[in-house]
Design a protein around this motif. Structure first.
Motif: not given
Length: 173
Positions: A2, A37, A137-140
């Motif tokens: 992430p 998260r 946090e950015d896309r998984a």
DNA sequence: ACGATGATGAAC
DNA sequence: TTCATCATCGTA
């Protein structure tokens, strides 16, 4: 791995940022080290001084001040005397815009998110990074834009024509 | 359907 | 200083 969404991510038009946040993760780290998260599934955009649904339509006030400031900072306010609402400021300083965090995969409802994640006024004006204990946090995994549905925003019947603007974004199941 | 519950902004 | 309003939620 992430990647933290930095200030540059939020320094864009609010409609882009809002859609970009769908599928990204909301992360909360408390003082005791506990970390939550959860993937964002529902957000709303509030766009500029003319958007009658936005608090900023009333102009610069003590409450809306952060919306006129730099991007990547939280705007947190109390509604109905009991629920904290979490927003992130977007765009250029001087142009009031923010994204309201309404839902994640695990938590549905803006008031429930702040309640579950211990978010209150103390985060107002704080940056979305590890220093504040709250960040994105950015896309998984990649999200197809067709998976994002746009609808009118919730609870803003007072906003006249702006009540119909498709500024609420939801991840289709 | 409705009450809880307090900050906010505008009127006075 | 008072007043209406409010980017909601839980209980019924």
């Amino acid at each position: 791995m992430p990647v933290l969404l930095t200030k540059a991510f939020f320094e864009r038009p609010v409609l882009e940022v809002a859609q970009g946040l769908i599928g990204a993760a909301l992360v909360r780290r408390l003082a005791d080290g506990t970390t939550f998260r959860s993937m964002l599934t529902e957000v709303e955009a509030y766009d500029g001084p003319d958007d009658l649904a936005s608090h900023a339509a009333k102009g610069r006030t003590p409450r809306t001040e952060v919306m006129f400031g730099p991007a990547g900072v939280f705007y947190v306010y109390l509604i109905y005397g009991m629920h904290w609402m979490l927003n992130v400021v977007t765009g250029e300083p001087g142009y009031p815009a923010a994204v309201l965090i309404r839902g994640t995969q695990d938590i549905s409802g803006p008031g429930r998110i702040t309640s579950r994640l211990a978010i209150d006024k103390s985060l107002n004006g704080k940056p979305a990074n590890r220093s504040s204990g709250l960040w994105f946090e950015d896309r998984a995994a990649p999200i197809d834009s067709k998976q994002i549905e746009a609808t009118p925003r919730i609870g803003i019947d007072y906003a006249g024509d702006w009540a119909q603007a498709p500024y609420r974004f939801v991840l289709r199941e």
